[in-house]
Design a protein around this motif. Structure first.
Motif, mmCIF file in Angstrom:
data_model
loop_
_atom_site.group_PDB
_atom_site.id
_atom_site.type_symbol
_atom_site.label_atom_id
_atom_site.label_comp_id
_atom_site.label_asym_id
_atom_site.label_seq_id
_atom_site.Cartn_x
_atom_site.Cartn_y
_atom_site.Cartn_z
ATOM 1 N N SER A 90 0.897 -1.312 0.113
ATOM 2 C CA SER A 90 0.070 -0.008 -0.031
ATOM 3 C C SER A 90 0.829 1.269 0.176
ATOM 4 C CB SER A 90 -1.028 0.027 1.305
ATOM 5 O OG SER A 90 -0.418 0.288 2.343
ATOM 6 N N VAL A 91 0.419 2.433 -0.575
ATOM 7 C CA VAL A 91 1.158 3.503 -0.718
ATOM 8 C C VAL A 91 -0.268 4.642 -0.406
ATOM 9 C CG1 VAL A 91 2.209 5.271 -2.050
ATOM 10 C CG2 VAL A 91 2.801 3.069 -1.978
ATOM 11 N N ASP A 92 -0.073 5.552 0.408
ATOM 12 C CA ASP A 92 -1.016 6.580 0.986
ATOM 13 C C ASP A 92 -2.247 5.827 1.301
ATOM 14 O OD1 ASP A 92 0.976 8.288 0.428
ATOM 15 O OD2 ASP A 92 0.219 9.009 -1.436
ATOM 16 N N GLY A 93 -2.094 4.435 1.982
ATOM 17 C CA GLY A 93 -3.377 3.802 2.332
ATOM 18 C C GLY A 93 -4.113 3.330 1.273
ATOM 19 N N LEU A 94 -3.603 3.210 0.131
ATOM 20 C CA LEU A 94 -4.178 2.590 -1.209
ATOM 21 C C LEU A 94 -3.356 1.257 -1.521
ATOM 22 C CD1 LEU A 94 -5.181 5.778 -3.099
ATOM 23 C CD2 LEU A 94 -6.525 4.800 -1.310
ATOM 24 N N ASN A 95 -4.205 0.346 -1.988
ATOM 25 C CA ASN A 95 -3.472 -0.862 -2.503
ATOM 26 C C ASN A 95 -2.719 -0.474 -3.892
ATOM 27 O OD1 ASN A 95 -3.447 -3.385 -4.398
ATOM 28 N ND2 ASN A 95 -4.001 -4.268 -2.490
ATOM 29 N N SER A 103 -6.194 -2.942 2.566
ATOM 30 C CA SER A 103 -6.726 -3.758 3.567
ATOM 31 C C SER A 103 -5.750 -5.100 3.192
ATOM 32 C CB SER A 103 -8.077 -4.354 3.498
ATOM 33 O OG SER A 103 -8.237 -5.458 4.472
ATOM 34 N N VAL A 104 -5.307 -5.836 4.494
ATOM 35 C CA VAL A 104 -4.331 -6.715 4.509
ATOM 36 C C VAL A 104 -4.852 -8.078 3.884
ATOM 37 C CG1 VAL A 104 -3.306 -6.083 6.599
ATOM 38 C CG2 VAL A 104 -5.110 -7.755 6.840
ATOM 39 N N ASP A 105 -6.171 -8.316 3.703
ATOM 40 C CA ASP A 105 -6.653 -9.415 2.814
ATOM 41 C C ASP A 105 -7.004 -9.260 1.622
ATOM 42 O OD1 ASP A 105 -8.909 -7.519 3.518
ATOM 43 O OD2 ASP A 105 -10.402 -8.850 2.861
ATOM 44 N N GLN A 106 -6.279 -8.132 0.825
ATOM 45 C CA GLN A 106 -6.361 -8.011 -0.709
ATOM 46 C C GLN A 106 -5.049 -8.671 -1.231
ATOM 47 O OE1 GLN A 106 -6.389 -3.570 -0.541
ATOM 48 N NE2 GLN A 106 -8.463 -3.499 -0.330
ATOM 49 N N GLY A 107 -5.205 -8.563 -2.509
ATOM 50 C CA GLY A 107 -4.045 -9.095 -3.508
ATOM 51 C C GLY A 107 -2.950 -8.374 -3.543
ATOM 52 N N GLY A 108 -1.608 -9.149 -3.892
ATOM 53 C CA GLY A 108 -0.362 -8.355 -4.064
ATOM 54 C C GLY A 108 0.615 -9.230 -4.654
ATOM 55 N N TYR A 109 1.624 -8.698 -4.551
ATOM 56 C CA TYR A 109 2.758 -9.434 -5.469
ATOM 57 C C TYR A 109 3.394 -10.559 -4.832
ATOM 58 C CZ TYR A 109 2.934 -5.461 -8.606
ATOM 59 O OH TYR A 109 2.712 -4.316 -9.403
ATOM 60 N N VAL A 110 3.553 -11.693 -5.727
ATOM 61 C CA VAL A 110 4.225 -12.801 -5.174
ATOM 62 C C VAL A 110 5.646 -12.941 -5.696
ATOM 63 C CG1 VAL A 110 4.196 -15.523 -5.188
ATOM 64 C CG2 VAL A 110 2.039 -14.210 -5.128
ATOM 65 N N LEU A 111 6.550 -13.124 -4.754
ATOM 66 C CA LEU A 111 7.941 -13.383 -4.897
ATOM 67 C C LEU A 111 8.758 -14.593 -4.633
ATOM 68 C CD1 LEU A 111 7.571 -10.007 -4.561
ATOM 69 C CD2 LEU A 111 10.056 -9.898 -4.232
ATOM 70 N N ASP A 112 9.332 -15.300 -5.449
ATOM 71 C CA ASP A 112 9.946 -16.634 -5.199
ATOM 72 C C ASP A 112 10.918 -16.268 -4.099
ATOM 73 O OD1 ASP A 112 8.289 -18.084 -7.113
ATOM 74 O OD2 ASP A 112 9.839 -17.566 -8.471
ATOM 75 N N ALA A 120 7.398 -0.190 -9.093
ATOM 76 C CA ALA A 120 7.576 1.410 -9.339
ATOM 77 C C ALA A 120 6.383 2.102 -9.700
ATOM 78 C CB ALA A 120 8.816 1.450 -10.571
ATOM 79 N N GLY A 121 5.411 1.547 -9.536
ATOM 80 C CA GLY A 121 4.068 2.539 -9.951
ATOM 81 C C GLY A 121 2.923 1.707 -9.418
ATOM 82 N N TRP A 122 1.630 2.477 -9.729
ATOM 83 C CA TRP A 122 0.336 1.988 -9.581
ATOM 84 C C TRP A 122 0.011 1.099 -10.857
ATOM 85 C CZ3 TRP A 122 -1.516 3.741 -5.052
ATOM 86 C CH2 TRP A 122 -1.118 4.817 -4.563
ATOM 87 N N ARG A 123 -0.302 -0.338 -10.719
ATOM 88 C CA ARG A 123 -0.720 -1.262 -11.463
ATOM 89 C C ARG A 123 -1.757 -0.747 -12.406
ATOM 90 N NH1 ARG A 123 1.903 -4.068 -14.384
ATOM 91 N NH2 ARG A 123 3.517 -4.367 -12.871
#
Length: 287
Positions: A90-95, A103-112, A120-123
């Motif tokens: 999150s940045v500035d309270g936004l996913n 919110s912690v239950d939202q999607g994100g990035y998966v790293l091996d 580097a930016g908003w998707r």
């Protein structure tokens, strides 16, 4: 979603023991500057214009970064584990993936395991982002979309992956419908309401009004692919928070020591360096 990348000595007379060469100066190395934080996954803030990771300043239990208005930045992450991790950012309270209130239950990035990546930016799509850039609060993406309450904070909620489930035991058809492993899989993906409410209630401590936010910058090519990830538990295994603001505000808060006022250079009794020391030379000839 998954991102892949990513001292010369002077001659002295031996007949005068009271003459001694100057002692070699001690090398006073400054303490190393910390730029990364995190136990499971390291987070740093990269200034994309200079290519350097910005210093982290620890103050009253929090890490702070001094941003430069107009500079593009990226969140540099490094998975320190030997297994996949999910990073909800999150940045500035936004996913950063959806632009929704984070919110912690939202999607994100998966790293091996061991993977490094720069976010580097908003998707905007599977192929594009809108660059992160430090900007005035009024120009921040959160402000422009009517949600300016959490300017100046970067967050990572990290999750371990649940180990693969063993295959179900051989059972009759009537028993297969109520196999317990199927119910366990559904519960593992259910968000914890108490954790989400706790994250929503968190508020930044009082201080000067923020002078920086994160803008919705130019579009850039940044492809990702999609993957499935089952969390081992609904609560984050680690929660990282880094706050940012202008250097002036961080000095006002006491995060960065105020610069000392410059003073006129006082006359020095020994202005020469050791390499210039020797015997007294003759003065120039009279004219």
């Amino acid at each position: 979603m998954k991102r892949r990348h990513f001292a010369a000595s002077a001659a002295l007379a031996t007949l005068a023991p009271w003459l001694a060469a100057p002692a070699p100066a001690r090398s006073l190395m400054p303490p190393p500057i910390r730029t990364r934080t995190g136990r499971l996954m390291q987070l740093s803030v990269l200034d994309r214009d200079s290519g350097r990771e910005l210093p982290l300043h620890f103050h009253e239990g929090e890490y702070w970064v001094a941003g430069r208005p107009g500079a593009r930045y990226a969140l540099r992450v490094h998975n320190l584990q030997g297994e996949r991790l999910l990073a909800v950012m999150s940045v500035d309270g936004l996913n950063v993936l959806t632009g929704q209130r984070a919110s912690v239950d939202q999607g994100g990035y998966v790293l091996d395991g061991g993977e490094r990546a720069d976010v580097a930016g908003w998707r905007k799509s599977d192929d594009q982002i809108a660059a992160f850039e430090f900007t005035a609060p009024g120009d921040a993406y959160a402000t422009r979309t009517g949600r300016p309450e959490h300017l100046g904070v970067i967050g990572l909620a990290l999750f371990r992956e649940r180990a693969p489930l063993p295959p179900p035991a051989v059972a009759s058809r009537s028993e297969e419908a109520r196999a317990p492993w199927a119910a366990d899989a559904a519960r593992a993906e259910a968000p914890a309401a108490s954790t989400a409410r706790q994250a929503e209630r968190s508020r930044a401590p009082a201080g000067p009004a923020p002078q920086l936010g994160t803008g919705h910058g130019a579009r850039e090519h940044a492809p990702v692919s999609r993957t499935q990830f089952t969390r081992a538990q609904s609560r984050p295994d680690e929660l990282i928070r880094v706050r940012y603001d202008s250097r002036e505000n961080l000095i006002a808060r006491g995060v960065i020591p105020a610069p000392r006022p410059s003073r006129p250079q006082a006359p020095q009794p020994f202005p020469a360096s050791p390499s210039e020391m020797g015997y007294v030379p003759d003065p120039p000839p009279r004219r």
